[in-house]
Design an enzyme around this catalytic site. Structure first.
Site, mmCIF file in Angstrom:
data_model
loop_
_atom_site.group_PDB
_atom_site.id
_atom_site.type_symbol
_atom_site.label_atom_id
_atom_site.label_comp_id
_atom_site.label_asym_id
_atom_site.label_seq_id
_atom_site.Cartn_x
_atom_site.Cartn_y
_atom_site.Cartn_z
ATOM 1 N N CYS A 128 3.644 14.509 -6.678
ATOM 2 C CA CYS A 128 3.330 14.096 -8.044
ATOM 3 C C CYS A 128 2.449 12.860 -8.034
ATOM 4 C CB CYS A 128 4.620 13.828 -8.821
ATOM 5 S SG CYS A 128 4.335 13.336 -10.543
ATOM 6 N N CYS B 125 3.217 10.354 -10.782
ATOM 7 C CA CYS B 125 4.456 9.611 -10.537
ATOM 8 C C CYS B 125 4.255 8.504 -9.504
ATOM 9 C CB CYS B 125 5.561 10.550 -10.036
ATOM 10 S SG CYS B 125 5.910 11.961 -11.082
ATOM 11 N N ASP B 126 3.544 8.827 -8.437
ATOM 12 C CA ASP B 126 3.491 7.943 -7.266
ATOM 13 C C ASP B 126 2.112 7.379 -6.946
ATOM 14 O OD1 ASP B 126 6.216 8.477 -6.885
ATOM 15 O OD2 ASP B 126 5.781 10.258 -5.695
#
Length: 255
Positions: A72, A75-76
Site C-alpha cells: 500500500c 499507507c506507507d
C-alpha cells in the site's frame, strides 16, 4: 472460510466473534452459520469482510513485510521520503502507486515481468512522461534481499530476466507489491451479484446489494479507494440504511 463479526442486539449491543462458514440470504431473517454450529439471525445483514492484497509468494516477502516490503503506497509511501523505491506490477494499481510515490521519492522504478503494461493508456502516458520514474521490463522478482536483524531491512530485490534468464539485484529501500487485491467474497458466490474481480455489486452511491436488507461496505465492494476512511464512511451508510430498512419493515408489519 472468512472471519466475520456476528453482532446480536439484546440489552444494548453484544459483540460475538465466530468463523462464519455459510450464509442463507433467503430471509429476512438472514442467517449466518458459524463453524461452531451456532446460527446467527438478523433482519438485516451488513457485509464488511474486506479485501486482501495479493502477494507474489517470493522468498523474503513476508520476512521483510513492514521492513521495506508493502502492498500500500498511500499507507506507507511517506516512510520512504527521499529514498529509492520500486513498484512491482503492470496494471492500473501498479502505475497509480508508482505515480503516487513520486510525491515522496525522486527515484521510483516500476518492475514488470512482461514487455508491455496492462494499465490504461492515459496512466501509461503519465508514467512514461514522468522524469522520476523508470521501468524495468521482462523482470520477475525471485526474492527480496536484506537483513532481518534488529535495525536491518530490505536492501534490494533479486530479479530474473524472463527473456535471457540473467539474474541481477536492483538496490532499493522499499518495495511495493501492486498486483491487485482479492475481496473476501467466497461465502457469497452464487448468492449475491459479484463483478468480474469478485467484488460485491452495490447500487451506485449506496451500500445496497440486489437483495433488500443486505448491505455491503468497505473494501469488499470498493476496488477503487480501499482506504480506512472510505471504508468507515460506507460502513456508516450501511448502518443507517440497515436501521431504515428495519424501521420500514416494522411499520409495514403494524399495518
Amino acid at each position: 472460510m472468512q472471519e466475520m463479526q456476528a453482532q446480536a442486539e439484546h440489552v444494548g449491543t453484544r459483540m460475538l466473534w465466530d468463523t462464519i462458514v455459510s450464509v442463507d440470504l433467503s430471509g429476512p431473517p438472514f442467517r449466518a452459520i458459524g463453524d461452531s454450529g451456532d446460527v446467527y439471525e438478523g433482519d438485516t445483514l451488513v457485509i464488511a469482510t474486506g479485501a486482501q492484497a495479493k502477494w507474489l509468494g517470493a522468498p523474503g516477502e513476508q520476512e521483510f513485510s513492514g521492513k521495506g516490503v508493502s502492498a500500500c503506497a498511500t499507507c506507507d509511501g511517506f516512510f520512504y521520503r527521499g529514498k529509492k523505491v520500486v513498484v512491482i506490477g503492470g496494471g492500473n494499481t501498479a502505475v497509480e502507486e508508482a505515480l503516487y510515490l513520486t510525491n515522496h521519492s525522486q527515484d521510483v522504478t516500476l518492475i514488470h515481468r512482461r514487455d508491455s503494461l496492462r494499465a490504461e493508456k492515459i496512466l501509461q502516458d503519465r508514467l512514461f512522461a514522468h522524469p522520476n520514474v523508470k521501468v524495468l521490463w521482462n523482470k520477475a522478482v525471485e526474492r527480496f534481499v536484506g537483513s532481518t536483524e534488529i535495525g536491518g531491512g530490505l536492501t534490494g530485490v533479486e530479479l530474473k530476466d524472463t527473456v535471457t534468464g540473467e539474474t541481477t539485484v536492483e538496490p532499493t529501500d522499499g518495495a511495493f507489491v501492486a498486483i491487485g487485491h482479492a475481496p473476501a467474497t467466497e461465502l457469497f458466490k452464487g448468492k449475491l451479484e459479484l463483478d468480474s474481480s469478485g467484488y460485491i455489486v452495490v447500487e451506485a452511491g449506496t451500500p445496497k446489494t440486489a437483495i433488500p436488507g443486505v448491505f455491503a461496505c468497505g473494501d469488499v465492494m470498493d476496488h477503487t479507494y480501499r482506504q480506512a476512511v472510505t471504508a468507515a464512511g460506507t460502513g456508516c451508510m450501511a448502518a443507517l440504511d440497515a436501521e431504515r430498512f428495519v424501521a420500514a419493515q416494522e411499520f409495514a408489519a403494524r399495518g
